[in-house]
Scaffold this motif. Structure first.
Motif, PDB file in Angstrom:
ATOM      1  N   GLY A  69       0.782  -1.226   0.000  1.00 37.22           N
ATOM      2  CA  GLY A  69       0.000   0.000   0.000  1.00 37.22           C
ATOM      3  C   GLY A  69       0.813   1.274   0.000  1.00 37.22           C
ATOM      4  N   ARG A  70       2.123   1.178  -0.185  1.00 34.05           N
ATOM      5  CA  ARG A  70       2.948   2.390  -0.136  1.00 34.05           C
ATOM      6  C   ARG A  70       3.129   3.021  -1.516  1.00 34.05           C
ATOM      7  NH1 ARG A  70       9.089   0.072   0.170  1.00 34.05           N
ATOM      8  NH2 ARG A  70       8.624  -2.011  -0.596  1.00 34.05           N
ATOM      9  N   SER A  71       3.078   4.311  -1.537  1.00 30.37           N
ATOM     10  CA  SER A  71       3.483   5.072  -2.717  1.00 30.37           C
ATOM     11  C   SER A  71       4.953   5.406  -2.544  1.00 30.37           C
ATOM     12  CB  SER A  71       2.674   6.359  -2.850  1.00 30.37           C
ATOM     13  OG  SER A  71       3.257   7.213  -3.816  1.00 30.37           O
ATOM     14  N   ILE A  72       5.742   5.163  -3.575  1.00 31.60           N
ATOM     15  CA  ILE A  72       7.161   5.463  -3.454  1.00 31.60           C
ATOM     16  C   ILE A  72       7.518   6.722  -4.262  1.00 31.60           C
ATOM     17  CG2 ILE A  72       7.990   3.188  -2.777  1.00 31.60           C
ATOM     18  CD1 ILE A  72       8.211   4.299  -6.378  1.00 31.60           C
ATOM     19  N   GLN A  73       6.500   7.504  -4.637  1.00 33.01           N
ATOM     20  CA  GLN A  73       6.764   8.766  -5.337  1.00 33.01           C
ATOM     21  C   GLN A  73       7.452   9.752  -4.399  1.00 33.01           C
ATOM     22  OE1 GLN A  73       6.371   9.866  -8.570  1.00 33.01           O
ATOM     23  NE2 GLN A  73       7.410  11.696  -7.809  1.00 33.01           N
ATOM     24  N   LYS A  74       8.605  10.271  -4.820  1.00 32.80           N
ATOM     25  CA  LYS A  74       9.312  11.244  -3.992  1.00 32.80           C
ATOM     26  C   LYS A  74       8.657  12.616  -4.135  1.00 32.80           C
ATOM     27  CE  LYS A  74      12.903  12.286  -7.439  1.00 32.80           C
ATOM     28  NZ  LYS A  74      14.339  12.215  -7.737  1.00 32.80           N
TER      29      LYS A  74
END
Length: 526
Positions: free
Chosen positions: A349-354
């Motif tokens: 469920g994590r977004s890894i967008q910086k």
């Protein structure tokens, strides 16, 4: 010491604010409330006004390009306008093939120098060899200071089975000849190499994610399994991504049925989930994925799926951090807009967008320089994670969102401390150009050698470091490498092997002493 800005990911256009385009031309106040339709009408009226009344001739197409670019610059760093020329090249890369004559080349002393014809390709069949200069296509000269890449590509490419007559100069015989080349479809490999590193560890290097990458990976797995592979290392270092479906297909080869691979969510909250099927070729056996600060997008989808499902370990450095999904809209002139339409999320469920700021694409794409200066690329404790963005893998391990995939096993830059920029410079084209010019000066030096003879005799018969140092200085690249000589030597030797014997030979040398492979448990490469 600062890293030269020669390795920043490619930007399609510099961002220009929309206000610059129209602010100085419209002399009327904007109403307090303006509808979307009125804005569209205003842009159309302005363009017509310029085209019909402006004092000088002006190409309104170029104004439209700037306007579109300015609009997109105010959205996010991955919503971009692509010119027709760029779109042609990008489409070829994503499709996985193009129609042409099949040569690797670069412009050397104002002429086209053939680094190597593609094995079995049209140019090789027509007798073109490494080191040849292509002087004319028909009567059209292909040399000179004003030679443009766009014109060059348009000349050498064409329709399948179309013919082109080339005039070629062969330096080693000092003779000029003409040959007819029949253009054909040239595959662009995205799986650059697949080999067995030791008795049972397979290695697959994925250069980018094209439409054909899933099939290429599948074939590579088949061949490695036939050779006895029981553990697999997937290398997506320097891989900026591409087609998301190909990353999903590769993850599907590795994950058991019904494991979640990735899901996307758009602004309306619509969620689309992608699961593994029962078709996987390598659902058991050790898996390791190698990543670095330039692994992005589809590379991160693959790494996130493996990490969150506890299917294998991620080795390397924190990845780029692109968690946005684009959709393409094509225009009649061949240009296109790539618009961000959703965010993707790893199985946990994590977004890894910086993080990014609108209108600051250059800072966003050049963020690796901040990582370098902060010490993150050499010290694991310098990697910043957001405690507020903790997630759990399938087996309960903690992983973090908010800016790239943080590896399970950290590996610093290979360059010596204080010489970190050496690793970046060696991955640019400068080593390949140097090696070509060395071979060009004396192609008989390695004549008749097999790859095994090359490996055995290279160190005792050739020391190119002094020449390479002079070449770097002549090219204007200032670099300290006293502590990193063995690394430089390895890259130069590997590039000689590539130009003489091909990609597999290159990787058999470049992977020797690779610190990430050592962390992955590879002690010796056959």
């Amino acid at each position: 010491m600062r890293i030269p800005k020669i390795y920043i990911p490619f930007l399609f256009f510099s961002c220009v604010a929309l206000g610059i385009v129209i602010g100085g031309l419209v002399n009327y106040p904007i109403p307090a409330k303006v509808t979307k339709q009125e804005y569209r009408s205003k842009l159309n009226r302005l363009l017509n006004f310029i085209e019909n009344e402006y004092v000088d001739e002006v190409k309104t197409d170029s104004i439209v390009d700037v306007t579109v670019t300015g609009i997109l610059a105010n959205l996010d760093p991955h919503s971009v306008y692509v010119t027709p020329q760029e779109q042609t090249l990008l489409a070829d890369n994503m499709r996985g093939d193009f129609v042409g004559i099949g040569i690797n080349f670069y412009t050397y002393n104002d002429s086209i120098a053939v680094i190597k014809p593609i094995p079995g390709g049209p140019a090789e069949k027509a007798g073109i060899q490494a080191g040849d200069r292509i002087l004319y296509a028909g009567k059209k000269p292909l040399f000179g200071k004003k030679l443009k890449s766009e014109s060059l590509y348009n000349t050498l490419r064409g329709e399948p089975l179309s013919k082109i007559q080339l005039t070629v100069y062969r330096k080693k015989t000092r003779k000029t000849f003409t040959t007819q080349v029949i253009r054909d479809v040239i595959p662009l490999k995205s799986v650059e190499v697949a080999l067995l590193l030791d008795g049972n560890t397979g290695y697959i290097k994925i250069e980018r994610f094209a439409e054909t990458t899933g099939e290429e990976f599948h074939e590579a797995l088949l061949q490695l399994k036939k050779k006895g592979m029981r553990a697999l290392i997937i290398d997506v270092r320097e891989n900026g991504g591409g087609v998301m479906e190909s990353a999903i297909a590769i993850a599907d080869e590795l994950l058991p049925e019904n494991d979640l691979i990735v899901f996307t969510k758009n602004k309306k909250g619509a969620v689309e989930k992608m699961y593994a099927t029962e078709e996987g070729l390598f659902e058991s056996g050790k898996v390791t994925v190698l990543i670095d600060e330039n692994s992005a997008s589809a590379s991160e989808i693959l790494a996130g799926a493996i990490q969150d499902n506890d299917r294998g370990q991620i080795v390397g450095r924190r990845s780029f951090g692109k968690g946005l999904v684009q959709r393409e809209m094509n225009f009649d002139d061949g240009s296109a807009v790539r618009l961000t339409v959703a965010r993707y999320f790893t199985p946990s469920g994590r977004s890894i967008q910086k993080p990014y700021k609108k209108g600051e694409s250059e800072a966003y794409h050049g963020e690796y320089e901040h990582r370098y200066e902060s010490g993150e690329l050499t010290q694991p404790q310098k990697v910043k994670v957001a405690d507020s963005l903790k997630f759990k893998t399938k087996k309960g391990r903690t992983v973090y969102g908010g800016g790239g995939i943080v590896p399970d096993v950290f590996v610093p830059l290979e360059s010596a401390v204080g010489e970190e920029n050496v690793a970046y410079v060696l991955k640019t084209g400068i080593v390949g150009h140097f090696v070509f010019e060395q071979l060009d000066n004396n192609r008989n030096r390695f004549a008749g050698w097999t790859f095994e003879q090359f490996q055995k005799n290279y160190e005792t018969t050739a020391d190119f470091l002094p020449e390479f140092e002079k070449y770097m200085e002549k090219s204007g690249v200032q670099m300290q490498w006293e502590k990193s000589k063995s690394l430089v030597q390895r890259y130069v030797k590997a590039e000689f092997a590539r130009q003489l014997f091909g990609d597999t030979a290159y990787y058999k040398i470049i992977l020797q002493e690779d610190p990430m492979l050592k962390k992955a448990g590879v002690v010796r490469i056959r």
